[in-house]
Design a protein around this motif. Structure first.
Motif, mmCIF file in Angstrom:
data_model
loop_
_atom_site.group_PDB
_atom_site.id
_atom_site.type_symbol
_atom_site.label_atom_id
_atom_site.label_comp_id
_atom_site.label_asym_id
_atom_site.label_seq_id
_atom_site.Cartn_x
_atom_site.Cartn_y
_atom_site.Cartn_z
ATOM 1 N N ASN A 3 0.858 -1.184 0.000
ATOM 2 C CA ASN A 3 0.000 0.000 0.000
ATOM 3 C C ASN A 3 0.900 1.242 0.000
ATOM 4 O OD1 ASN A 3 -1.740 2.168 0.636
ATOM 5 N ND2 ASN A 3 -3.180 0.755 1.619
ATOM 6 N N TYR A 6 0.815 3.821 2.901
ATOM 7 C CA TYR A 6 1.575 3.586 4.126
ATOM 8 C C TYR A 6 2.983 4.166 3.997
ATOM 9 C CZ TYR A 6 -2.154 0.157 4.986
ATOM 10 O OH TYR A 6 -3.373 -0.459 5.160
ATOM 11 N N THR A 9 2.826 7.943 4.353
ATOM 12 C CA THR A 9 2.713 8.327 5.764
ATOM 13 C C THR A 9 4.055 8.194 6.462
ATOM 14 O OG1 THR A 9 0.409 7.568 5.800
ATOM 15 C CG2 THR A 9 1.513 7.838 7.931
ATOM 16 N N PHE A 10 4.775 7.124 6.157
ATOM 17 C CA PHE A 10 6.084 6.890 6.787
ATOM 18 C C PHE A 10 7.081 7.977 6.399
ATOM 19 C CE2 PHE A 10 10.230 4.588 6.901
ATOM 20 C CZ PHE A 10 10.300 4.437 8.282
ATOM 21 N N GLN A 35 -1.334 3.477 13.008
ATOM 22 C CA GLN A 35 -1.845 2.271 12.351
ATOM 23 C C GLN A 35 -1.142 2.043 11.012
ATOM 24 O OE1 GLN A 35 -5.896 2.254 10.707
ATOM 25 N NE2 GLN A 35 -6.267 0.376 11.898
ATOM 26 N N HIS A 36 -0.926 3.109 10.248
ATOM 27 C CA HIS A 36 -0.227 2.968 8.972
ATOM 28 C C HIS A 36 1.187 2.436 9.186
ATOM 29 C CE1 HIS A 36 -2.768 5.757 6.167
ATOM 30 N NE2 HIS A 36 -3.484 4.816 6.755
ATOM 31 N N VAL A 37 1.871 2.954 10.201
ATOM 32 C CA VAL A 37 3.235 2.503 10.471
ATOM 33 C C VAL A 37 3.235 1.043 10.885
ATOM 34 C CG1 VAL A 37 5.269 2.821 11.924
ATOM 35 C CG2 VAL A 37 4.039 4.824 11.051
ATOM 36 N N ARG A 38 2.322 0.648 11.741
ATOM 37 C CA ARG A 38 2.254 -0.753 12.168
ATOM 38 C C ARG A 38 1.971 -1.676 10.987
ATOM 39 N NH1 ARG A 38 -0.605 1.410 16.608
ATOM 40 N NH2 ARG A 38 -2.583 0.799 15.659
ATOM 41 N N LYS A 39 1.063 -1.260 10.119
ATOM 42 C CA LYS A 39 0.751 -2.096 8.955
ATOM 43 C C LYS A 39 1.938 -2.186 8.001
ATOM 44 C CE LYS A 39 -4.281 -1.653 8.924
ATOM 45 N NZ LYS A 39 -5.479 -1.225 8.156
ATOM 46 N N LEU A 40 2.688 -1.110 7.878
ATOM 47 C CA LEU A 40 3.881 -1.150 7.032
ATOM 48 C C LEU A 40 4.929 -2.067 7.652
ATOM 49 C CD1 LEU A 40 5.308 -0.095 4.505
ATOM 50 C CD2 LEU A 40 6.124 1.849 5.856
ATOM 51 N N GLU A 41 5.093 -2.010 8.968
ATOM 52 C CA GLU A 41 6.029 -2.907 9.659
ATOM 53 C C GLU A 41 5.596 -4.362 9.487
ATOM 54 O OE1 GLU A 41 7.909 -0.370 13.350
ATOM 55 O OE2 GLU A 41 5.850 -1.076 13.566
ATOM 56 N N TYR A 43 3.827 -5.531 6.990
ATOM 57 C CA TYR A 43 4.044 -5.898 5.583
ATOM 58 C C TYR A 43 5.512 -6.225 5.328
ATOM 59 C CZ TYR A 43 4.776 -5.229 0.564
ATOM 60 O OH TYR A 43 5.169 -5.387 -0.746
#
Length: 308
Positions: A3, A6, A9-10, A35-41, A43
């Protein structure tokens, strides 16, 4: 799932250093940023941040993810801009130049944007090395530099040149090298090389080196160097656009010299890329405007237009 949002945002989080500022800039909630950072981590299956209360530092994976994200969005922007390469009067113009030319080129481009609302201008004032690095990274479509360089991934072609001016305080009565040595030299990033070229060309028997001149100061902003000259603190050598656009031009004067010496400009693009038509037109229109304005000051030598 990948995504791009994400990653965006990072990037913003790293650049601001704050979850709160990131949320404000992206018009999100702070929990949404987290939440975006956690989802990127999740992924990437790697921690990207080491959290220290409200502060954080990047892990090695975080630094690599940030570098990758920058390249990802730079390539995306380059692709998007390439789609309207055939448009002459619309599209984004992303370019950079040193301040010595940008003080005149940037206002010219803004005037073109007013005439053609389909154009947008993103302009950076930078030094030669920064410009070439950012063209390579895809952050600019076009760079204009004052020194040619060789790089297998870059195409560098001559484009334009501007006369150098020996600028002294308005009440300066001297005409020779000894009087200039008496008031001293105000320098800037390219000041020493420009002064050496102009003085060597006009005082070949007397001039030896800029080391013989008393240094009266330095600024990294070429647009401000004439402030010091206007105050009577010394002389300098700048390109014609700096003098013509300076708010202190009435408090200084350019000495008439028999030999014209110029600052050369080169267009820098990524090798193998075709310059969009809007850039070709803008560069040619600006150069024609300057050709007419410089009549009588040692006109720029005729240089073929960039390939379009």
């Amino acid at each position: 799932m990948f995504n791009a949002l994400y990653f965006r945002t990072f990037i913003t989080l790293v650049e601001t250093g704050s979850f709160t500022q990131t949320a404000r800039r992206l018009e999100m909630t702070q929990p949404g940023v987290s939440q975006h950072v956690r989802k990127l981590e999740r992924y990437l299956d790697k921690p990207l941040l080491e959290r220290h209360g409200r502060r954080f530092t990047l892990t090695e994976a975080g630094r690599r993810a940030y570098d990758y994200a920058l390249k990802l969005f730079a390539e995306h922007e380059q692709f998007r801009h390439s789609l309207d390469a055939d448009s002459t009067y619309s599209g984004d113009c992303r370019l950079a130049s040193p301040g010595s030319l940008g003080v005149m080129l940037y206002p010219f481009l803004l005037g073109q944007q007013q005439m053609y609302p389909g154009l947008t201008v993103s302009y950076s004032f930078a030094f030669n090395q920064e410009i070439t690095q950012d063209v390579l990274a895809g952050r600019y479509d076009l760079g204009i530099v004052t020194e040619p360089m060789r790089h297998p991934d870059l195409e560098v072609v001559p484009w334009h040149r501007e006369p150098l001016c020996l600028v002294v305080p308005a009440d300066f009565a001297g005409t020779g090298l000894s009087e200039l040595m008496g008031i001293g030299f105000i320098s800037y990033f390219d000041g020493l090389s420009h002064a050496s070229a102009l003085l060597r060309g006009n005082f070949p028997q007397e001039f030896r080196s800029m080391s013989h001149f008393r240094r009266q100061g330095f600024t990294n902003e070429v647009g401000m160097v004439l402030d010091a000259v206007a105050r009577g603190l010394g002389f300098t050598v700048v390109s014609r656009p700096v003098l013509e656009t300076s708010p202190w031009q009435r408090q200084v004067k350019a000495l008439e010299l028999p030999v014209a010496v110029h600052e050369s400009h080169y267009c820098v693009t990524r090798a193998g890329s075709e310059m969009p038509r809007r850039y070709v037109r803008l560069l040619e229109d600006f150069r024609e405007q300057r050709r007419q304005a410089l009549h009588g000051y040692g006109d720029p030598q005729e240089i073929p237009p960039p390939r379009g």
